[in-house]
Design a protein around this motif. Sequence first.
Motif, PDB file in Angstrom:
ATOM      1  N   GLY A  97       0.825  -1.208   0.000  1.00  0.00           N
ATOM      2  CA  GLY A  97       0.000   0.000   0.000  1.00  0.00           C
ATOM      3  C   GLY A  97       0.854   1.250   0.000  1.00  0.00           C
ATOM      4  O   GLY A  97       0.599   2.204  -0.752  1.00  0.00           O
ATOM      5  N   ALA A  98       1.908   1.276   0.829  1.00  0.00           N
ATOM      6  CA  ALA A  98       2.807   2.426   0.878  1.00  0.00           C
ATOM      7  C   ALA A  98       3.538   2.601  -0.448  1.00  0.00           C
ATOM      8  O   ALA A  98       3.740   3.736  -0.907  1.00  0.00           O
ATOM      9  N   SER A  99       3.931   1.489  -1.094  1.00  0.00           N
ATOM     10  CA  SER A  99       4.665   1.576  -2.357  1.00  0.00           C
ATOM     11  C   SER A  99       3.794   2.144  -3.473  1.00  0.00           C
ATOM     12  O   SER A  99       4.229   3.019  -4.238  1.00  0.00           O
ATOM     13  N   PHE A 100       2.558   1.664  -3.567  1.00  0.00           N
ATOM     14  CA  PHE A 100       1.660   2.224  -4.580  1.00  0.00           C
ATOM     15  C   PHE A 100       1.317   3.675  -4.252  1.00  0.00           C
ATOM     16  O   PHE A 100       1.195   4.516  -5.150  1.00  0.00           O
ATOM     17  N   GLY A 102      -1.901   5.528   1.479  1.00  0.00           N
ATOM     18  CA  GLY A 102      -1.400   4.215   1.098  1.00  0.00           C
ATOM     19  C   GLY A 102      -0.755   3.497   2.270  1.00  0.00           C
ATOM     20  O   GLY A 102      -0.985   2.308   2.503  1.00  0.00           O
ATOM     21  N   ALA A 103       0.072   4.224   3.030  1.00  0.00           N
ATOM     22  CA  ALA A 103       0.713   3.635   4.206  1.00  0.00           C
ATOM     23  C   ALA A 103      -0.328   3.250   5.261  1.00  0.00           C
ATOM     24  O   ALA A 103      -0.231   2.190   5.888  1.00  0.00           O
ATOM     25  N   LEU A 104      -1.332   4.104   5.439  1.00  0.00           N
ATOM     26  CA  LEU A 104      -2.394   3.818   6.409  1.00  0.00           C
ATOM     27  C   LEU A 104      -3.177   2.566   6.013  1.00  0.00           C
ATOM     28  O   LEU A 104      -3.569   1.765   6.862  1.00  0.00           O
ATOM     29  N   GLY A 124      -4.496   4.953  -5.435  1.00  0.00           N
ATOM     30  CA  GLY A 124      -3.455   4.028  -5.034  1.00  0.00           C
ATOM     31  C   GLY A 124      -4.011   2.825  -4.309  1.00  0.00           C
ATOM     32  O   GLY A 124      -3.513   1.695  -4.450  1.00  0.00           O
ATOM     33  N   LEU A 125      -5.061   3.035  -3.534  1.00  0.00           N
ATOM     34  CA  LEU A 125      -5.678   1.954  -2.774  1.00  0.00           C
ATOM     35  C   LEU A 125      -6.296   0.916  -3.702  1.00  0.00           C
ATOM     36  O   LEU A 125      -6.167  -0.304  -3.483  1.00  0.00           O
ATOM     37  N   LEU A 126      -6.974   1.376  -4.761  1.00  0.00           N
ATOM     38  CA  LEU A 126      -7.554   0.432  -5.713  1.00  0.00           C
ATOM     39  C   LEU A 126      -6.461  -0.401  -6.395  1.00  0.00           C
ATOM     40  O   LEU A 126      -6.621  -1.614  -6.589  1.00  0.00           O
TER      41      LEU A 126
END
Length: 402
Positions: free
Chosen positions: A139-142, A274-276, A325-327
């Motif tokens: 998630g953080a990477s995207f 994304g990190a969250l 980013g989440l998707l």
Amino acid sequence: MRMTPSKSGQHIPAGVWALGFVSMLMDISSEMIHALLPVYMVAVLGTSTLAVGIIEGIAEATASITKVFSGSLSDWLGKRKLLATLGYGLAALTKPIFPLASSLDWLVAARFVDRVGKGIRGAPRDALVADIAPPELRGASFGLRQSLDTVGAFLGPLLAIGLMWLTGDHIQAVFWIAVIPAILSVGLILVAIKEPERPKELRRIRMPLHREELGRLGATYWWVVAIAAVFTLARFSEAFLILRAQSIGLPLALIPIVLVIMSLAYSLSAYPIGALSDRVDRLTILILGLALLVFADLVLAFATDILGVSIGVVLWGLHMGCTQGLLSTLIAETAPAELRGTAFGLFNLVTGLALLAASVIAGALWDVTGPQGTFLAGAVFAVLTVLGLLSVRDRLRRLRLA
């Protein structure tokens, strides 16, 4: 144990950072052009807003269709960097067409070919991010790649504003300067990205788009795609944000400030979100993103000055940061590793077609009812999407989507 957002960025692989900067440079180039293109088509060439909606929608749908085949090809070849480089290279080669275009036909052709380049690189690049990133930092990477990409999305319009002022509103000169970061983007992906070796145990794919292979993607993946499609129908091309600013009398040279504001909000929120998402319920974040879209539409529908439009544009950017980013992270997690390129390609095809429909509807509504009707319709659809997500929330959790 999950890493905190402040620490996770220190461990994100260098390849993800490099892909982010490649995206940033190409986005600087693209947004320098796209920030001025809708106004140029309407104010200079006399194009209708319906035509702008159709052109923008077709351009993005073209990219989405191309992503299906490039993503599947990357699964078949087991080579993602090659196709990503080809896509960035094609986009760079088309950039000089924009300043050379003498009619709407040329601009449409340039936009079309540019989006083909985007389509070729999109799915292989996203699959490459998923291949490089460790699962606990996906998630953080995207989010990081999306943030860097979006830094380009606000630097591009910002540069366009300064260059429009320096050149006395000479749009073609701005288009020529936009060629430079596109070339730098291609150079960076060639020298700075090293594709990881394909694991020997990973199943070889002979026909990625065969019905049997598509069935291997699984029910959870298709639920994510369905959610993304409905979500995309609730929004439309950012070209309508530019036209909204023009409708309140913002000077031509300052029009790109709209994309600067939106992209800044998008960029600042995408990585933290994304990190969250690596640590909390992801469906809740999607619903938050939709709620922000509802508020953005309402503010933009009733705005009467630049302050109101700016607030609406900030909310629009925040909703993008909470969702895009989440998707991508959800697609990476729900698809088998050997079919990630195909999975991203199909995901982009479906959402691209949804964006085409949304942009055409928005253009038609604008011509008939003006900006207020367009944004109010967007708010209604976003509310319906929230209600739909809430109704299937338990089922999605049982599928371990959240």
